[in-house]
Design a protein around this motif. Structure first.
Motif, PDB file in Angstrom:
ATOM      1  N   SER A  13     -23.244  -6.114  50.889  1.00 13.37           N
ATOM      2  CA  SER A  13     -24.641  -5.816  50.553  1.00 13.37           C
ATOM      3  C   SER A  13     -24.830  -4.330  50.267  1.00 13.37           C
ATOM      4  O   SER A  13     -24.414  -3.467  51.042  1.00 13.37           O
ATOM      5  N   VAL A  14     -25.479  -4.066  49.162  1.00 11.85           N
ATOM      6  CA  VAL A  14     -25.736  -2.677  48.805  1.00 11.85           C
ATOM      7  C   VAL A  14     -26.704  -2.038  49.814  1.00 11.85           C
ATOM      8  O   VAL A  14     -26.605  -0.850  50.124  1.00 11.85           O
ATOM      9  N   TYR A  15     -27.615  -2.848  50.345  1.00 11.21           N
ATOM     10  CA  TYR A  15     -28.553  -2.308  51.344  1.00 11.21           C
ATOM     11  C   TYR A  15     -27.831  -2.018  52.659  1.00 11.21           C
ATOM     12  O   TYR A  15     -28.146  -1.043  53.349  1.00 11.21           O
ATOM     13  N   PRO A  37     -26.401 -13.241  54.195  1.00 10.80           N
ATOM     14  CA  PRO A  37     -27.777 -13.730  53.990  1.00 10.80           C
ATOM     15  C   PRO A  37     -27.839 -14.879  52.987  1.00 10.80           C
ATOM     16  O   PRO A  37     -28.861 -15.539  52.864  1.00 10.80           O
ATOM     17  N   PHE A  38     -26.733 -15.094  52.247  1.00  9.90           N
ATOM     18  CA  PHE A  38     -26.717 -16.171  51.253  1.00  9.90           C
ATOM     19  C   PHE A  38     -26.208 -17.487  51.858  1.00  9.90           C
ATOM     20  O   PHE A  38     -26.234 -18.519  51.194  1.00  9.90           O
ATOM     21  N   ARG A  53     -35.012 -13.239  56.057  1.00  8.53           N
ATOM     22  CA  ARG A  53     -33.645 -13.715  55.767  1.00  8.53           C
ATOM     23  C   ARG A  53     -32.849 -12.753  54.894  1.00  8.53           C
ATOM     24  O   ARG A  53     -32.021 -13.179  54.091  1.00  8.53           O
ATOM     25  N   ARG A  54     -33.116 -11.487  54.995  1.00  7.90           N
ATOM     26  CA  ARG A  54     -32.337 -10.507  54.226  1.00  7.90           C
ATOM     27  C   ARG A  54     -31.481  -9.694  55.192  1.00  7.90           C
ATOM     28  O   ARG A  54     -31.639  -9.785  56.408  1.00  7.90           O
ATOM     29  N   VAL A  55     -30.615  -8.881  54.624  1.00 10.41           N
ATOM     30  CA  VAL A  55     -29.861  -7.922  55.432  1.00 10.41           C
ATOM     31  C   VAL A  55     -30.130  -6.532  54.876  1.00 10.41           C
ATOM     32  O   VAL A  55     -30.433  -6.402  53.681  1.00 10.41           O
ATOM     33  N   PRO A  56     -30.005  -5.517  55.718  1.00 12.10           N
ATOM     34  CA  PRO A  56     -29.549  -5.507  57.107  1.00 12.10           C
ATOM     35  C   PRO A  56     -30.700  -5.409  58.106  1.00 12.10           C
ATOM     36  O   PRO A  56     -31.859  -5.250  57.733  1.00 12.10           O
ATOM     37  N   THR A  68     -34.595  -1.528  54.647  1.00 15.62           N
ATOM     38  CA  THR A  68     -33.622  -0.442  54.648  1.00 15.62           C
ATOM     39  C   THR A  68     -34.272   0.944  54.614  1.00 15.62           C
ATOM     40  O   THR A  68     -33.783   1.869  55.261  1.00 15.62           O
ATOM     41  N   ALA A  69     -35.382   1.071  53.888  1.00 18.60           N
ATOM     42  CA  ALA A  69     -36.036   2.390  53.853  1.00 18.60           C
ATOM     43  C   ALA A  69     -36.536   2.769  55.253  1.00 18.60           C
ATOM     44  O   ALA A  69     -36.511   3.954  55.629  1.00 18.60           O
ATOM     45  N   TYR A 107     -32.848  -2.224  41.761  1.00 15.46           N
ATOM     46  CA  TYR A 107     -31.913  -3.121  42.475  1.00 15.46           C
ATOM     47  C   TYR A 107     -31.611  -4.391  41.691  1.00 15.46           C
ATOM     48  O   TYR A 107     -30.440  -4.744  41.493  1.00 15.46           O
ATOM     49  N   ARG A 112     -28.077  -7.031  41.037  1.00 12.60           N
ATOM     50  CA  ARG A 112     -28.055  -8.503  41.012  1.00 12.60           C
ATOM     51  C   ARG A 112     -27.722  -9.065  39.633  1.00 12.60           C
ATOM     52  O   ARG A 112     -27.236 -10.185  39.523  1.00 12.60           O
TER      53      ARG A 112
HETATM   54  N1  LIG Z   1     -36.264  -4.985  51.040  1.00 12.56           N
HETATM   55  C1  LIG Z   1     -35.023  -5.281  51.709  1.00 12.56           C
HETATM   56  C2  LIG Z   1     -34.034  -5.826  50.686  1.00 12.56           C
HETATM   57  C3  LIG Z   1     -32.735  -6.250  51.329  1.00 12.56           C
HETATM   58  C4  LIG Z   1     -31.964  -7.217  50.439  1.00 12.56           C
HETATM   59  O1  LIG Z   1     -32.485  -7.721  49.424  1.00 12.56           O
HETATM   60  N2  LIG Z   1     -30.739  -7.473  50.831  1.00 12.56           N
HETATM   61  C5  LIG Z   1     -29.968  -8.446  50.091  1.00 12.56           C
HETATM   62  C6  LIG Z   1     -28.495  -8.121  50.144  1.00 12.56           C
HETATM   63  S1  LIG Z   1     -28.125  -6.643  49.236  1.00 12.56           S
HETATM   64  C7  LIG Z   1     -30.163  -9.806  50.729  1.00 12.56           C
HETATM   65  O2  LIG Z   1     -30.281  -9.913  51.931  1.00 12.56           O
HETATM   66  N3  LIG Z   1     -30.211 -10.834  49.898  1.00 12.56           N
HETATM   67  C8  LIG Z   1     -30.358 -12.181  50.340  1.00 12.56           C
HETATM   68  C9  LIG Z   1     -31.191 -12.981  49.399  1.00 12.56           C
HETATM   69  O3  LIG Z   1     -31.626 -12.479  48.359  1.00 12.56           O
HETATM   70  O4  LIG Z   1     -31.426 -14.158  49.748  1.00 12.56           O
HETATM   71  C10 LIG Z   1     -34.486  -4.029  52.384  1.00 12.56           C
HETATM   72  O5  LIG Z   1     -34.836  -2.927  51.952  1.00 12.56           O
HETATM   73  O6  LIG Z   1     -33.738  -4.130  53.355  1.00 12.56           O
END
Ligand SMILES: N[C@@H](CCC(=O)N[C@@H](CS)C(=O)NCC(=O)O)C(=O)O
Length: 215
Positions: A13-15, A37-38, A53-56, A68-69, A107, A112
């Motif tokens: 994950s880039v985040y 997260p996938f 449901r995202r990371v981190p 992340t911010a 992003y 993506r």
């Molecule tokens: N707004 C979130 C974005 C995080 C994000 O989109 N992470 C991606 C991985 S790089 C993720 O968890 N994707 C899972 C998905 O899209 O279902 C943050 O800043 O942490």
């Protein structure tokens, strides 16, 4: 006793990498916990920490933070080491602006669409779509233009003071330029390309390179 720092996230994950860059820059020791997260079976415990449901997620003792911010702001404020958030009004505004530009406009096309379809999916043995790459490049151009103007202005991304803008931008550009189309696009924006030339050699960027999945 020092509270443990745990970064819960997905290695590619880039985040996740953005958070790792901030931790490295501050010299904070941390553990990692891998969460994809996938995956369809994201552990329940994790979903309690991140309802979207995202990371981190960063955990510092009992304190959890996602987005992340917010994580990088927390890391900067909670630990010693060099300040990553400037206080001068113009610079602070520009740092926040770069972070928002990447989250909202950069992003998706750069990571993506371009990176995922040109580099990551083929490496992982997954199907990719050329239309996504072309659309991603087209949507990335105004982002690169805006960033190039901000670098040229000189308040942020100046190659001398590393800030949360560098932490946020470098991992996304690192992925984008792995696609030949991305590298070609970046080369047209000379101020931004010069910034990347220097940022890519930063120890925190080199140390957090996740590589690519093995087929
Ligand atoms: N707004 C979130 C974005 C995080 C994000 O989109 N992470 C991606 C991985 S790089 C993720 O968890 N994707 C899972 C998905 O899209 O279902 C943050 O800043 O942490």
């Amino acid at each position: 006793m020092r509270k443990p720092v745990v970064l819960r996230g997905y290695q590619f994950s880039v985040y996740n990498r953005i958070a790792r860059v901030a931790l490295h820059e501050k010299g904070v020791p941390y553990e990692t916990e891998e969460v994809d997260p996938f995956a369809i079976d994201i552990p329940r415990d994790y979903l309690k920490r991140h309802p979207f449901r995202r990371v981190p997620v960063l955990s510092h003792g009992e304190f959890d933070v996602y987005e992340t911010a917010a994580i990088t702001r927390y890391v900067d404020a909670a630990f010693g080491g060099p300040d990553l958030m400037p206080t001068r009004a113009e610079v602070l505004a520009r740092v926040t602006q770069v972070v928002s530009i990447m989250d909202i406009y950069g992003y998706r096309p750069m990571v993506r669409q371009v990176f995922a379809h040109r580099v990551f999916r083929p490496a992982a043995g997954e199907q990719s779509n050329k239309t996504e790459i072309a659309a991603g490049i087209e949507a990335s151009l105004p982002v690169l233009g805006a960033l190039d103007a901000l670098v040229s202005e000189g308040h942020v991304l100046d190659g001398r003071t590393f800030t949360l803008a560098d932490c946020h931008l470098a991992p996304m550009i690192a992925y984008f330029v792995q696609a030949p189309e991305g590298a070609m696009a970046l080369s047209k924006y000379s101020a931004l390309a010069d910034w990347w030339e220097s940022a890519s050699q930063r120890p925190s960027i080199e140390a957090t390179d996740p590589g690519l999945p093995l087929g």
